[in-house]
Scaffold this motif. Structure first.
Motif, PDB file in Angstrom:
ATOM      1  N   MET A  67       0.853  -1.178   0.000  1.00 53.94           N
ATOM      2  CA  MET A  67       0.000   0.000   0.000  1.00 53.94           C
ATOM      3  C   MET A  67       0.892   1.233   0.000  1.00 53.94           C
ATOM      4  O   MET A  67       1.864   1.296   0.747  1.00 53.94           O
ATOM      5  CB  MET A  67      -0.876   0.026   1.251  1.00 53.94           C
ATOM      6  N   THR A  68       0.569   2.188  -0.852  1.00 55.13           N
ATOM      7  CA  THR A  68       1.261   3.473  -0.869  1.00 55.13           C
ATOM      8  C   THR A  68       0.196   4.554  -0.817  1.00 55.13           C
ATOM      9  O   THR A  68      -0.711   4.568  -1.653  1.00 55.13           O
ATOM     10  CB  THR A  68       2.120   3.627  -2.149  1.00 55.13           C
ATOM     11  N   ASP A  69       0.285   5.402   0.171  1.00 57.25           N
ATOM     12  CA  ASP A  69      -0.704   6.466   0.372  1.00 57.25           C
ATOM     13  C   ASP A  69      -2.128   5.915   0.405  1.00 57.25           C
ATOM     14  O   ASP A  69      -3.053   6.501  -0.153  1.00 57.25           O
ATOM     15  CB  ASP A  69      -0.578   7.545  -0.707  1.00 57.25           C
ATOM     16  N   GLY A  70      -2.304   4.750   1.033  1.00 58.55           N
ATOM     17  CA  GLY A  70      -3.623   4.152   1.182  1.00 58.55           C
ATOM     18  C   GLY A  70      -4.168   3.469  -0.060  1.00 58.55           C
ATOM     19  O   GLY A  70      -5.315   3.061  -0.094  1.00 58.55           O
ATOM     20  N   LYS A  71      -3.332   3.329  -1.105  1.00 57.96           N
ATOM     21  CA  LYS A  71      -3.778   2.707  -2.349  1.00 57.96           C
ATOM     22  C   LYS A  71      -2.922   1.486  -2.653  1.00 57.96           C
ATOM     23  O   LYS A  71      -1.709   1.485  -2.434  1.00 57.96           O
ATOM     24  CB  LYS A  71      -3.696   3.709  -3.500  1.00 57.96           C
ATOM     25  N   ALA A  72      -3.571   0.441  -3.182  1.00 60.95           N
ATOM     26  CA  ALA A  72      -2.892  -0.807  -3.480  1.00 60.95           C
ATOM     27  C   ALA A  72      -1.924  -0.646  -4.649  1.00 60.95           C
ATOM     28  O   ALA A  72      -2.216   0.039  -5.628  1.00 60.95           O
ATOM     29  CB  ALA A  72      -3.915  -1.894  -3.812  1.00 60.95           C
ATOM     30  N   VAL A  73      -0.761  -1.298  -4.521  1.00 64.00           N
ATOM     31  CA  VAL A  73       0.249  -1.339  -5.569  1.00 64.00           C
ATOM     32  C   VAL A  73       0.674  -2.791  -5.712  1.00 64.00           C
ATOM     33  O   VAL A  73       0.968  -3.457  -4.718  1.00 64.00           O
ATOM     34  CB  VAL A  73       1.482  -0.476  -5.214  1.00 64.00           C
ATOM     35  N   ALA A  74       0.685  -3.301  -6.949  1.00 60.07           N
ATOM     36  CA  ALA A  74       1.119  -4.675  -7.202  1.00 60.07           C
ATOM     37  C   ALA A  74       2.111  -4.677  -8.356  1.00 60.07           C
ATOM     38  O   ALA A  74       1.891  -4.025  -9.378  1.00 60.07           O
ATOM     39  CB  ALA A  74      -0.082  -5.559  -7.537  1.00 60.07           C
ATOM     40  N   LEU A  75       3.207  -5.411  -8.170  1.00 55.68           N
ATOM     41  CA  LEU A  75       4.259  -5.527  -9.174  1.00 55.68           C
ATOM     42  C   LEU A  75       4.523  -6.997  -9.416  1.00 55.68           C
ATOM     43  O   LEU A  75       4.658  -7.775  -8.476  1.00 55.68           O
ATOM     44  CB  LEU A  75       5.545  -4.847  -8.677  1.00 55.68           C
ATOM     45  N   SER A  76       4.584  -7.382 -10.675  1.00 58.52           N
ATOM     46  CA  SER A  76       4.909  -8.753 -11.049  1.00 58.52           C
ATOM     47  C   SER A  76       6.103  -8.714 -11.989  1.00 58.52           C
ATOM     48  O   SER A  76       6.104  -7.958 -12.966  1.00 58.52           O
ATOM     49  CB  SER A  76       3.701  -9.410 -11.731  1.00 58.52           C
ATOM     50  N   VAL A  77       7.137  -9.520 -11.673  1.00 57.94           N
ATOM     51  CA  VAL A  77       8.352  -9.557 -12.485  1.00 57.94           C
ATOM     52  C   VAL A  77       8.658 -11.004 -12.835  1.00 57.94           C
ATOM     53  O   VAL A  77       8.683 -11.875 -11.967  1.00 57.94           O
ATOM     54  CB  VAL A  77       9.550  -8.939 -11.732  1.00 57.94           C
ATOM     55  N   THR A  78       8.876 -11.256 -14.130  1.00 56.02           N
ATOM     56  CA  THR A  78       9.237 -12.582 -14.610  1.00 56.02           C
ATOM     57  C   THR A  78      10.231 -12.437 -15.749  1.00 56.02           C
ATOM     58  O   THR A  78       9.932 -11.787 -16.754  1.00 56.02           O
ATOM     59  CB  THR A  78       7.997 -13.352 -15.123  1.00 56.02           C
ATOM     60  N   ALA A  79      11.402 -13.031 -15.574  1.00 50.71           N
ATOM     61  CA  ALA A  79      12.421 -13.100 -16.627  1.00 50.71           C
ATOM     62  C   ALA A  79      12.698 -11.743 -17.277  1.00 50.71           C
ATOM     63  O   ALA A  79      12.744 -11.626 -18.491  1.00 50.71           O
ATOM     64  CB  ALA A  79      12.030 -14.131 -17.668  1.00 50.71           C
ATOM     65  N   GLY A  80      12.855 -10.722 -16.459  1.00 48.74           N
ATOM     66  CA  GLY A  80      13.190  -9.405 -16.981  1.00 48.74           C
ATOM     67  C   GLY A  80      12.026  -8.568 -17.459  1.00 48.74           C
ATOM     68  O   GLY A  80      12.200  -7.423 -17.862  1.00 48.74           O
ATOM     69  N   LYS A  81      10.822  -9.110 -17.445  1.00 50.18           N
ATOM     70  CA  LYS A  81       9.611  -8.360 -17.819  1.00 50.18           C
ATOM     71  C   LYS A  81       8.879  -7.967 -16.540  1.00 50.18           C
ATOM     72  O   LYS A  81       8.827  -8.735 -15.584  1.00 50.18           O
ATOM     73  CB  LYS A  81       8.679  -9.206 -18.688  1.00 50.18           C
ATOM     74  N   ALA A  82       8.303  -6.772 -16.534  1.00 51.22           N
ATOM     75  CA  ALA A  82       7.621  -6.285 -15.339  1.00 51.22           C
ATOM     76  C   ALA A  82       6.259  -5.717 -15.686  1.00 51.22           C
ATOM     77  O   ALA A  82       6.067  -5.143 -16.753  1.00 51.22           O
ATOM     78  CB  ALA A  82       8.466  -5.198 -14.666  1.00 51.22           C
ATOM     79  N   ALA A  83       5.314  -5.904 -14.768  1.00 54.32           N
ATOM     80  CA  ALA A  83       3.979  -5.315 -14.891  1.00 54.32           C
ATOM     81  C   ALA A  83       3.610  -4.749 -13.530  1.00 54.32           C
ATOM     82  O   ALA A  83       3.873  -5.355 -12.497  1.00 54.32           O
ATOM     83  CB  ALA A  83       2.968  -6.353 -15.337  1.00 54.32           C
ATOM     84  N   LEU A  84       3.004  -3.578 -13.546  1.00 56.00           N
ATOM     85  CA  LEU A  84       2.655  -2.890 -12.317  1.00 56.00           C
ATOM     86  C   LEU A  84       1.221  -2.407 -12.410  1.00 56.00           C
ATOM     87  O   LEU A  84       0.797  -1.902 -13.456  1.00 56.00           O
ATOM     88  CB  LEU A  84       3.584  -1.681 -12.119  1.00 56.00           C
ATOM     89  N   VAL A  85       0.486  -2.555 -11.320  1.00 54.76           N
ATOM     90  CA  VAL A  85      -0.859  -1.997 -11.207  1.00 54.76           C
ATOM     91  C   VAL A  85      -0.838  -1.121  -9.966  1.00 54.76           C
ATOM     92  O   VAL A  85      -0.515  -1.592  -8.878  1.00 54.76           O
ATOM     93  CB  VAL A  85      -1.927  -3.104 -11.062  1.00 54.76           C
ATOM     94  N   ALA A  86      -1.123   0.175 -10.161  1.00 53.67           N
ATOM     95  CA  ALA A  86      -1.095   1.106  -9.040  1.00 53.67           C
ATOM     96  C   ALA A  86      -2.059   2.247  -9.313  1.00 53.67           C
ATOM     97  O   ALA A  86      -2.030   2.845 -10.384  1.00 53.67           O
ATOM     98  CB  ALA A  86       0.320   1.648  -8.856  1.00 53.67           C
ATOM     99  N   ASP A  87      -2.898   2.533  -8.338  1.00 51.65           N
ATOM    100  CA  ASP A  87      -3.788   3.687  -8.417  1.00 51.65           C
ATOM    101  C   ASP A  87      -4.570   3.713  -9.730  1.00 51.65           C
ATOM    102  O   ASP A  87      -4.635   4.727 -10.417  1.00 51.65           O
ATOM    103  CB  ASP A  87      -2.973   4.970  -8.237  1.00 51.65           C
ATOM    104  N   ALA A  88      -5.117   2.562 -10.129  1.00 52.40           N
ATOM    105  CA  ALA A  88      -5.926   2.389 -11.335  1.00 52.40           C
ATOM    106  C   ALA A  88      -5.130   2.522 -12.632  1.00 52.40           C
ATOM    107  O   ALA A  88      -5.702   2.637 -13.699  1.00 52.40           O
ATOM    108  CB  ALA A  88      -7.128   3.326 -11.345  1.00 52.40           C
ATOM    109  N   HIS A  89      -3.803   2.509 -12.560  1.00 52.68           N
ATOM    110  CA  HIS A  89      -2.950   2.552 -13.745  1.00 52.68           C
ATOM    111  C   HIS A  89      -2.322   1.176 -13.943  1.00 52.68           C
ATOM    112  O   HIS A  89      -1.899   0.543 -12.983  1.00 52.68           O
ATOM    113  CB  HIS A  89      -1.832   3.586 -13.597  1.00 52.68           C
ATOM    114  N   VAL A  90      -2.260   0.727 -15.189  1.00 51.06           N
ATOM    115  CA  VAL A  90      -1.617  -0.540 -15.530  1.00 51.06           C
ATOM    116  C   VAL A  90      -0.406  -0.209 -16.397  1.00 51.06           C
ATOM    117  O   VAL A  90      -0.539   0.444 -17.433  1.00 51.06           O
ATOM    118  CB  VAL A  90      -2.579  -1.478 -16.293  1.00 51.06           C
ATOM    119  N   CYS A  91       0.765  -0.649 -15.942  1.00 49.08           N
ATOM    120  CA  CYS A  91       2.013  -0.314 -16.625  1.00 49.08           C
ATOM    121  C   CYS A  91       2.813  -1.598 -16.844  1.00 49.08           C
ATOM    122  O   CYS A  91       2.760  -2.510 -16.025  1.00 49.08           O
ATOM    123  CB  CYS A  91       2.845   0.640 -15.780  1.00 49.08           C
ATOM    124  N   SER A  92       3.560  -1.660 -17.936  1.00 45.47           N
ATOM    125  CA  SER A  92       4.405  -2.810 -18.197  1.00 45.47           C
ATOM    126  C   SER A  92       5.701  -2.351 -18.829  1.00 45.47           C
ATOM    127  O   SER A  92       5.797  -1.258 -19.377  1.00 45.47           O
ATOM    128  CB  SER A  92       3.685  -3.820 -19.097  1.00 45.47           C
TER     129      SER A  92
END
Length: 157
Positions: A67-92
């Motif tokens: 949690m950052t500033d009361g909002k969920a943050v999730a990061l997934s990393v596999t074999a050098g690739k990353a995906a992040l979901v934070a504050d309703a944003h999806v990033c890879s």
């Protein structure tokens, strides 16, 4: 619908998207030599001890949540690739070795708060990501195949 349920649904959907992006990603026809993602070590240490330091890109493999500033943050990393979901944003993007381990991401909605981040610390259980835009996320490693616990709005098993 109750706001807490919507938040939980968004987090679960985001985690599913993050796992799908890292597990089923495509190189868009590029060969491995074109991606530049494997500049650093590609396997975790086999000694069973500390799974890495801030400078070990392979130690990031897995799913991290917090949690950052009361909002969920999730990061997934596999074999050098990353995906992040934070504050309703999806990033890879990718994990890069630029003298220090960095996350280089692009968000689907154009958000830039979490596009370039340095791994400030990694003890194998928690990581701290310091983003160039000024934010900082402290994330804990989740168990393989399990949803993170302690996030508001997620159903408890």
């Amino acid at each position: 619908m109750h706001p807490l349920v919507r938040t939980g649904t968004l987090v679960v959907a985001g985690l599913a998207a993050a796992v799908a992006l890292t597990g089923c990603g495509s190189d868009s026809g590029k060969s491995d030599s074109d991606t530049g993602a494997a500049d650093g070590p590609t396997s975790a240490p086999a000694d069973g001890g500390d799974s890495g330091s801030a400078g070990d890109a392979a130690a990031l493999d897995g799913t991290w949540a917090g949690m950052t500033d009361g909002k969920a943050v999730a990061l997934s990393v596999t074999a050098g690739k990353a995906a992040l979901v934070a504050d309703a944003h999806v990033c890879s993007g990718e994990v890069k070795d630029m003298g220090k381990v960095m996350l280089a991401l692009k968000c689907t909605d154009g958000d830039t708060a979490r596009t370039m981040g340095a791994i400030a610390s990694n003890d194998g259980r928690t990581i701290v990501v310091e983003w160039d835009a000024g934010g900082k996320d402290m994330l804990a490693k989740t168990e393989p195949g399990a949803l993170p616990t302690g996030l508001p709005g997620l159903p408890t098993p």
